[in-house]
Scaffold this motif. Sequence first.
Motif, PDB file in Angstrom:
ATOM      1  N   SER A  19      12.920   5.920  18.798  1.00  0.00           N
ATOM      2  CA  SER A  19      13.382   7.311  18.820  1.00  0.00           C
ATOM      3  C   SER A  19      12.646   8.064  19.919  1.00  0.00           C
ATOM      4  CB  SER A  19      13.150   7.996  17.475  1.00  0.00           C
ATOM      5  OG  SER A  19      11.763   8.050  17.182  1.00  0.00           O
ATOM      6  N   PHE A  20      13.288   9.121  20.416  1.00  0.00           N
ATOM      7  CA  PHE A  20      12.683   9.957  21.452  1.00  0.00           C
ATOM      8  C   PHE A  20      12.733  11.399  21.002  1.00  0.00           C
ATOM      9  CE2 PHE A  20      13.120  12.427  25.485  1.00  0.00           C
ATOM     10  CZ  PHE A  20      11.816  12.210  25.937  1.00  0.00           C
ATOM     11  N   ARG A  21      11.563  12.029  20.951  1.00  0.00           N
ATOM     12  CA  ARG A  21      11.454  13.423  20.526  1.00  0.00           C
ATOM     13  C   ARG A  21      11.361  14.305  21.766  1.00  0.00           C
ATOM     14  NH1 ARG A  21       7.508  12.819  16.869  1.00  0.00           N
ATOM     15  NH2 ARG A  21       5.823  13.487  18.261  1.00  0.00           N
ATOM     16  N   THR A  22      12.399  15.077  22.029  1.00  0.00           N
ATOM     17  CA  THR A  22      12.468  15.853  23.274  1.00  0.00           C
ATOM     18  C   THR A  22      11.490  17.021  23.294  1.00  0.00           C
ATOM     19  OG1 THR A  22      14.285  17.175  22.366  1.00  0.00           O
ATOM     20  CG2 THR A  22      14.879  15.242  23.674  1.00  0.00           C
ATOM     21  N   SER A  23      11.082  17.494  22.124  1.00  0.00           N
ATOM     22  CA  SER A  23      10.206  18.667  22.081  1.00  0.00           C
ATOM     23  C   SER A  23       8.867  18.413  22.757  1.00  0.00           C
ATOM     24  CB  SER A  23       9.981  19.121  20.636  1.00  0.00           C
ATOM     25  OG  SER A  23       9.380  18.068  19.878  1.00  0.00           O
ATOM     26  N   ASP A  24       8.368  17.187  22.681  1.00  0.00           N
ATOM     27  CA  ASP A  24       7.089  16.870  23.325  1.00  0.00           C
ATOM     28  C   ASP A  24       7.132  15.553  24.103  1.00  0.00           C
ATOM     29  OD1 ASP A  24       7.237  15.101  21.245  1.00  0.00           O
ATOM     30  OD2 ASP A  24       5.342  15.678  20.304  1.00  0.00           O
ATOM     31  N   ASN A  25       8.344  15.070  24.366  1.00  0.00           N
ATOM     32  CA  ASN A  25       8.540  13.843  25.167  1.00  0.00           C
ATOM     33  C   ASN A  25       7.780  12.646  24.593  1.00  0.00           C
ATOM     34  OD1 ASN A  25      10.131  15.344  26.838  1.00  0.00           O
ATOM     35  ND2 ASN A  25       8.726  15.363  28.568  1.00  0.00           N
ATOM     36  N   THR A  26       7.854  12.485  23.289  1.00  0.00           N
ATOM     37  CA  THR A  26       7.209  11.349  22.630  1.00  0.00           C
ATOM     38  C   THR A  26       8.248  10.290  22.282  1.00  0.00           C
ATOM     39  OG1 THR A  26       5.441  12.708  21.693  1.00  0.00           O
ATOM     40  CG2 THR A  26       5.859  10.588  20.641  1.00  0.00           C
ATOM     41  N   TYR A  39       9.445 -23.170  13.117  1.00  0.00           N
ATOM     42  CA  TYR A  39       9.215 -23.467  11.710  1.00  0.00           C
ATOM     43  C   TYR A  39       8.215 -24.600  11.525  1.00  0.00           C
ATOM     44  CZ  TYR A  39      12.961 -20.272  10.721  1.00  0.00           C
ATOM     45  OH  TYR A  39      13.716 -19.132  10.633  1.00  0.00           O
ATOM     46  N   ASP A  40       7.666 -25.081  12.644  1.00  0.00           N
ATOM     47  CA  ASP A  40       6.622 -26.091  12.567  1.00  0.00           C
ATOM     48  C   ASP A  40       5.271 -25.453  12.284  1.00  0.00           C
ATOM     49  OD1 ASP A  40       8.454 -28.111  13.193  1.00  0.00           O
ATOM     50  OD2 ASP A  40       8.198 -27.781  15.348  1.00  0.00           O
ATOM     51  N   ILE A  41       5.092 -24.204  12.751  1.00  0.00           N
ATOM     52  CA  ILE A  41       3.827 -23.497  12.583  1.00  0.00           C
ATOM     53  C   ILE A  41       4.105 -22.168  11.881  1.00  0.00           C
ATOM     54  CG2 ILE A  41       1.857 -22.468  13.770  1.00  0.00           C
ATOM     55  CD1 ILE A  41       2.405 -24.391  16.093  1.00  0.00           C
ATOM     56  N   PRO A  42       3.514 -21.950  10.710  1.00  0.00           N
ATOM     57  CA  PRO A  42       3.741 -20.685   9.990  1.00  0.00           C
ATOM     58  C   PRO A  42       3.256 -19.490  10.810  1.00  0.00           C
ATOM     59  CG  PRO A  42       2.689 -22.314   8.571  1.00  0.00           C
ATOM     60  CD  PRO A  42       2.642 -22.862   9.969  1.00  0.00           C
ATOM     61  N   VAL A  43       4.076 -18.435  10.862  1.00  0.00           N
ATOM     62  CA  VAL A  43       3.722 -17.223  11.581  1.00  0.00           C
ATOM     63  C   VAL A  43       3.788 -16.053  10.616  1.00  0.00           C
ATOM     64  CG1 VAL A  43       4.404 -15.635  13.421  1.00  0.00           C
ATOM     65  CG2 VAL A  43       4.561 -18.104  13.790  1.00  0.00           C
ATOM     66  N   GLU A  44       2.707 -15.285  10.546  1.00  0.00           N
ATOM     67  CA  GLU A  44       2.660 -14.127   9.666  1.00  0.00           C
ATOM     68  C   GLU A  44       3.549 -13.008  10.220  1.00  0.00           C
ATOM     69  OE1 GLU A  44      -0.630 -10.952   7.848  1.00  0.00           O
ATOM     70  OE2 GLU A  44      -1.184 -12.372   9.434  1.00  0.00           O
ATOM     71  N   TYR A  45       4.400 -12.451   9.364  1.00  0.00           N
ATOM     72  CA  TYR A  45       5.256 -11.346   9.778  1.00  0.00           C
ATOM     73  C   TYR A  45       4.406 -10.098  10.019  1.00  0.00           C
ATOM     74  CZ  TYR A  45       8.870  -7.730   9.654  1.00  0.00           C
ATOM     75  OH  TYR A  45       9.680  -6.670   9.960  1.00  0.00           O
ATOM     76  N   GLU A  46       4.683  -9.406  11.132  1.00  0.00           N
ATOM     77  CA  GLU A  46       3.949  -8.189  11.462  1.00  0.00           C
ATOM     78  C   GLU A  46       4.930  -7.105  11.905  1.00  0.00           C
ATOM     79  OE1 GLU A  46       0.903  -8.765  14.392  1.00  0.00           O
ATOM     80  OE2 GLU A  46       0.292 -10.722  13.584  1.00  0.00           O
ATOM     81  N   GLU A  47       4.553  -5.868  11.662  1.00  0.00           N
ATOM     82  CA  GLU A  47       5.255  -4.729  12.248  1.00  0.00           C
ATOM     83  C   GLU A  47       4.232  -3.834  12.947  1.00  0.00           C
ATOM     84  OE1 GLU A  47       7.848  -2.419   9.822  1.00  0.00           O
ATOM     85  OE2 GLU A  47       9.314  -4.028   9.568  1.00  0.00           O
ATOM     86  N   TRP A  48       4.645  -3.323  14.120  1.00  0.00           N
ATOM     87  CA  TRP A  48       3.782  -2.467  14.917  1.00  0.00           C
ATOM     88  C   TRP A  48       4.528  -1.193  15.278  1.00  0.00           C
ATOM     89  CZ3 TRP A  48      -1.214  -3.657  16.941  1.00  0.00           C
ATOM     90  CH2 TRP A  48      -1.682  -4.935  16.601  1.00  0.00           C
ATOM     91  N   LYS A  49       3.800  -0.084  15.276  1.00  0.00           N
ATOM     92  CA  LYS A  49       4.356   1.190  15.737  1.00  0.00           C
ATOM     93  C   LYS A  49       3.768   1.486  17.112  1.00  0.00           C
ATOM     94  CE  LYS A  49       4.689   6.126  14.645  1.00  0.00           C
ATOM     95  NZ  LYS A  49       4.273   7.198  13.697  1.00  0.00           N
ATOM     96  N   LEU A  50       4.636   1.592  18.096  1.00  0.00           N
ATOM     97  CA  LEU A  50       4.248   1.910  19.466  1.00  0.00           C
ATOM     98  C   LEU A  50       4.572   3.377  19.730  1.00  0.00           C
ATOM     99  CD1 LEU A  50       3.456   1.022  22.409  1.00  0.00           C
ATOM    100  CD2 LEU A  50       5.875   0.483  22.740  1.00  0.00           C
ATOM    101  N   THR A  51       3.589   4.135  20.211  1.00  0.00           N
ATOM    102  CA  THR A  51       3.786   5.550  20.520  1.00  0.00           C
ATOM    103  C   THR A  51       3.486   5.788  21.993  1.00  0.00           C
ATOM    104  OG1 THR A  51       3.143   6.184  18.272  1.00  0.00           O
ATOM    105  CG2 THR A  51       3.127   7.916  19.949  1.00  0.00           C
ATOM    106  N   ASP A  65      14.186   2.303  29.359  1.00  0.00           N
ATOM    107  CA  ASP A  65      15.472   1.652  29.592  1.00  0.00           C
ATOM    108  C   ASP A  65      15.365   0.183  29.194  1.00  0.00           C
ATOM    109  OD1 ASP A  65      18.100   1.410  30.325  1.00  0.00           O
ATOM    110  OD2 ASP A  65      17.731   1.299  32.479  1.00  0.00           O
ATOM    111  N   GLY A  66      16.524  -0.414  28.889  1.00  0.00           N
ATOM    112  CA  GLY A  66      16.611  -1.851  28.674  1.00  0.00           C
ATOM    113  C   GLY A  66      16.555  -2.302  27.237  1.00  0.00           C
ATOM    114  N   PHE A  67      16.462  -1.367  26.295  1.00  0.00           N
ATOM    115  CA  PHE A  67      16.337  -1.763  24.891  1.00  0.00           C
ATOM    116  C   PHE A  67      17.714  -1.768  24.219  1.00  0.00           C
ATOM    117  CE2 PHE A  67      12.310   0.213  26.167  1.00  0.00           C
ATOM    118  CZ  PHE A  67      11.453  -0.859  25.949  1.00  0.00           C
TER     119      PHE A  67
END
Length: 219
Positions: free
Chosen positions: A26-33, A45-57, A65-67
Amino acid sequence: MIEELIQKTNDKKFYNDCDLKVESYSFRTSDNTFEMILSINQNSYDIPVEYEEWKLTCSNTEKFDGFFWSLTLPYVKMKILDKHPLLLIFHENELECEIKGKPENVSEFIGDITNVLEKETGNWIPVKEYFWNNEEYYEKYSKRTICIPKSLENPIRKICEKHKLNFQINNEIIDEDKGFADKPKSKILIFGNEDVSPNDFNLNQPFIIAEKFTAERTK
């Protein structure tokens, strides 16, 4: 923690075993965040990988662009750069240039401009940013004013002189007079993969231009 996320995505095991996925943004125009939720999913599936979520600000965001797709493969290797062709407009003085005349061979002129922009900016700045790509416009209009980063003056001037166009600098725009482009602290966060293409050459790598990047793991 942005350094931890970047280091993780550049690890060889990460590329082989994981998917980096864009969950939302999301893009917040009020402060360009600009905010993005990224997930790290298991690819191998040969190597277990822990699920992660990250918040990028991204603070004081200028462009992104490009997403267009959730999976970023093959562009999973994140990197922050303070030098990049897309940053020229924010880091350099701008030149207001007036170009007069019509090329005798418009196709050849456009080809030469395309080649010089590819050489100087890695194709990150397209011809249409500065020039018409249609012969009809050159027939109708014999004068055009463009604003370019200072480092592009000589390459573009040489092409104009080769095609017998008059190239004249009318003004040099500096500091706060550049308006929105006066962002000397801006950086680019690129989702790249230099095994596919260098970060300074455009093969449609997703990117974000902002002044500050932070990240936190949420899951």
